[in-house]
Design a protein around this motif. Structure first.
Motif, PDB file in Angstrom:
ATOM      1  N   TYR A 106       0.856  -1.188   0.000  1.00 61.05           N
ATOM      2  CA  TYR A 106       0.000   0.000   0.000  1.00 61.05           C
ATOM      3  C   TYR A 106       0.890   1.235   0.000  1.00 61.05           C
ATOM      4  N   THR A 107       0.662   2.112  -0.960  1.00 68.64           N
ATOM      5  CA  THR A 107       1.458   3.334  -1.081  1.00 68.64           C
ATOM      6  C   THR A 107       0.584   4.550  -0.808  1.00 68.64           C
ATOM      7  N   TYR A 108       1.089   5.433   0.032  1.00 65.19           N
ATOM      8  CA  TYR A 108       0.353   6.649   0.356  1.00 65.19           C
ATOM      9  C   TYR A 108       1.335   7.813   0.491  1.00 65.19           C
ATOM     10  N   THR A 109       0.806   9.014   0.490  1.00 66.17           N
ATOM     11  CA  THR A 109       1.628  10.212   0.644  1.00 66.17           C
ATOM     12  C   THR A 109       1.583  10.678   2.090  1.00 66.17           C
ATOM     13  N   SER A 111       1.397  12.904   5.088  1.00 67.31           N
ATOM     14  CA  SER A 111       0.781  14.229   5.197  1.00 67.31           C
ATOM     15  C   SER A 111       1.742  15.283   5.733  1.00 67.31           C
ATOM     16  N   GLU A 116       6.165   9.828  -0.657  1.00 66.74           N
ATOM     17  CA  GLU A 116       5.419   8.585  -0.822  1.00 66.74           C
ATOM     18  C   GLU A 116       6.000   7.510   0.093  1.00 66.74           C
ATOM     19  N   THR A 118       5.587   3.363   1.184  1.00 65.71           N
ATOM     20  CA  THR A 118       5.021   2.066   0.824  1.00 65.71           C
ATOM     21  C   THR A 118       5.145   1.114   2.011  1.00 65.71           C
TER      22      THR A 118
END
Length: 327
Positions: A106-109, A111, A116, A118
Motif C-alpha cells: 500500500y502506497t500513500y503520501t 501528510s 510517498e 510504501t
C-alpha cells in the motif's frame, strides 16, 4: 408445469458421481472479496497425489443452467494438501475491472513530509497464496472459439454457482445451487449475505464434496464465514480425513479453554509465541483484533452475547482458527 420442467432439465443436464468420504477433491475455501480478490482453494483428502489436469471448474452465472467455458486446471496436489486458484489480475497499472488482486503493498503520501511511503501487510497479500492463475481476460462475446480461449470461471460473484468436475466423469463438488439466482448472494436464515464479500472456510467435519444439486443451498451447513478480504487461512486446511491432523495440531500446540464455555473469558496457551489474536462472530464480522507481545499465554473476553465465535491465533507456525461455543 414450467417450474417442474426446469427442475428436470437441471438435474438431467449433469453427470454426478457418488460422493464418498475422503475419496476425491473438494472445495475447502472460497474467497469473494472486493474488486478482483477472488480465489478458490481445493483440498486433497486422499493419501495419494492427484493430477489436476483431470479436473476443471465451471461457473453458472446468475441462475443459468448452462455453464460458461470450464477452466481446466493443471499441476499436482499432494496428499492432504491444498491448491489455490486465483483470478489473474496482477497488472499493477490495472484499474476498474482490471484492478490488480491485492499483493499486500500500500502506497500513500505522508501528510507531513509529502513523501510517498510504501508499506506491506502480509495478511492483505492474496497474490502470494495463489498456485494457479486463471485467465484474467474478460470475454463477453459469443464466438465459441474465443470463449474457449478465455474461460470466465474465476470472474464469479456471490450469486454464481461453482462446480468442481472430474473431466468426462462428473461433478465432485458444488458451491451454491445451479439454476437459482439468489439475488446478490446466498444468505443464512437471518438474511445475511454469505457468498458475497466474504471468505468461506469448509468445516473440518466435511469429508466429501456436494454431488447433488440441492433443493435449498444453506451455506451455514458446511461452511464457516469470515469477513471480506480475509486470506490468512489460504494454503492449508484442517479436515477429519487427515489421520495426521492431531500431529499437525501438536506441532503448533495451541489450546483454547474452556470450550464450550459458560463464561465469556477464554484462555489460550501455545508452545509457540503468539503474535496476534482475532475473534470473529459466525457472520464473519471481526470483533477483536489484538496484538500479543511475545507471550505464549493470552486471555480473551468474548462479547456478552452467548453464541458461536471463531478465534484465529497467529504464531510462527502460521494461523490456526478454532471454533468456540459460549453458552
Amino acid at each position: 408445469m414450467k417450474h417442474f420442467f426446469n427442475l428436470l432439465f437441471i438435474f438431467s443436464s449433469f453427470s454426478f458421481i457418488q460422493g464418498q468420504s475422503c475419496l476425491d477433491l473438494f472445495f475447502s475455501e472460497y474467497v469473494e472479496g472486493w474488486s478482483n480478490n477472488k480465489a478458490l482453494e481445493i483440498y486433497n483428502p486422499t493419501a495419494e497425489s492427484i493430477d489436476l489436469s483431470a479436473y476443471s471448474i465451471s461457473r453458472y452465472t446468475n441462475g443459468d443452467v448452462q455453464a460458461s467455458t470450464p477452466q481446466q486446471l493443471e499441476g499436482i496436489i499432494a496428499p492432504h494438501d491444498v491448491f489455490v486458484i486465483g483470478l489473474d489480475k496482477r497488472d499493477p497499472n490495472g484499474t476498474g475491472y482490471d484492478a490488480p488482486m491485492w499483493d499486500g503493498y500500500y502506497t500513500y503520501t505522508d501528510s507531513i513530509t509529502g513523501e510517498e511511503v510504501t508499506t506491506y501487510d502480509i495478511d492483505s497479500d492474496l497474490q502470494s497464496k495463489i498456485d494457479f492463475w486463471a485467465n484474467g481476460i474478460y470475454y463477453s462475446g459469443t464466438d465459441p472459439d474465443s470463449a474457449a480461449i478465455y474461460p470466465m470461471t474465476m470472474f464469479f460473484n456471490g450469486n454464481d454457482a461453482l462446480t468442481l468436475e472430474r473431466i468426462g466423469i462428473g461433478i465432485v463438488d458444488l458451491i451454491g445451487k445451479v439454476g437459482e439466482d439468489p439475488g446478490a448472494a446466498w444468505s443464512d436464515a437471518q438474511g445475511n449475505y454469505w457468498t458475497k464479500d466474504h471468505t468461506l472456510m469448509r468445516k473440518s467435519s466435511i469429508t466429501s464434496g456436494v454431488v447433488t444439486n440441492p433443493l435449498v443451498f444453506d451455506p451455514t451447513m458446511e461452511w464457516d464465514s469470515l469477513p471480506a478480504n480475509t486470506f490468512e487461512n489460504l494454503g492449508f486446511h484442517n479436515c477429519d480425513c487427515n489421520d495426521n491432523t492431531n500431529l499437525l495440531e501438536s506441532a503448533s500446540s495451541i489450546t483454547i479453554y474452556p470450550n464450550p464455555s459458560s463464561t465469556n473469558t477464554i484462555k489460550i496457551n501455545s508452545l509457540s509465541i503468539i503474535n496476534a489474536i482475532r475473534v470473529y462472530n459466525k457472520l464473519g464480522q471481526m470483533l477483536i483484533d489484538r496484538k500479543i507481545n511475545n507471550l505464549t499465554e493470552a486471555e480473551i473476553t468474548l462479547p456478552d452475547e452467548k453464541d458461536i465465535y471463531f478465534i484465529s491465533i497467529k504464531t510462527a507456525h502460521g494461523i490456526k482458527t478454532k471454533r468456540v461455543i459460549f453458552h
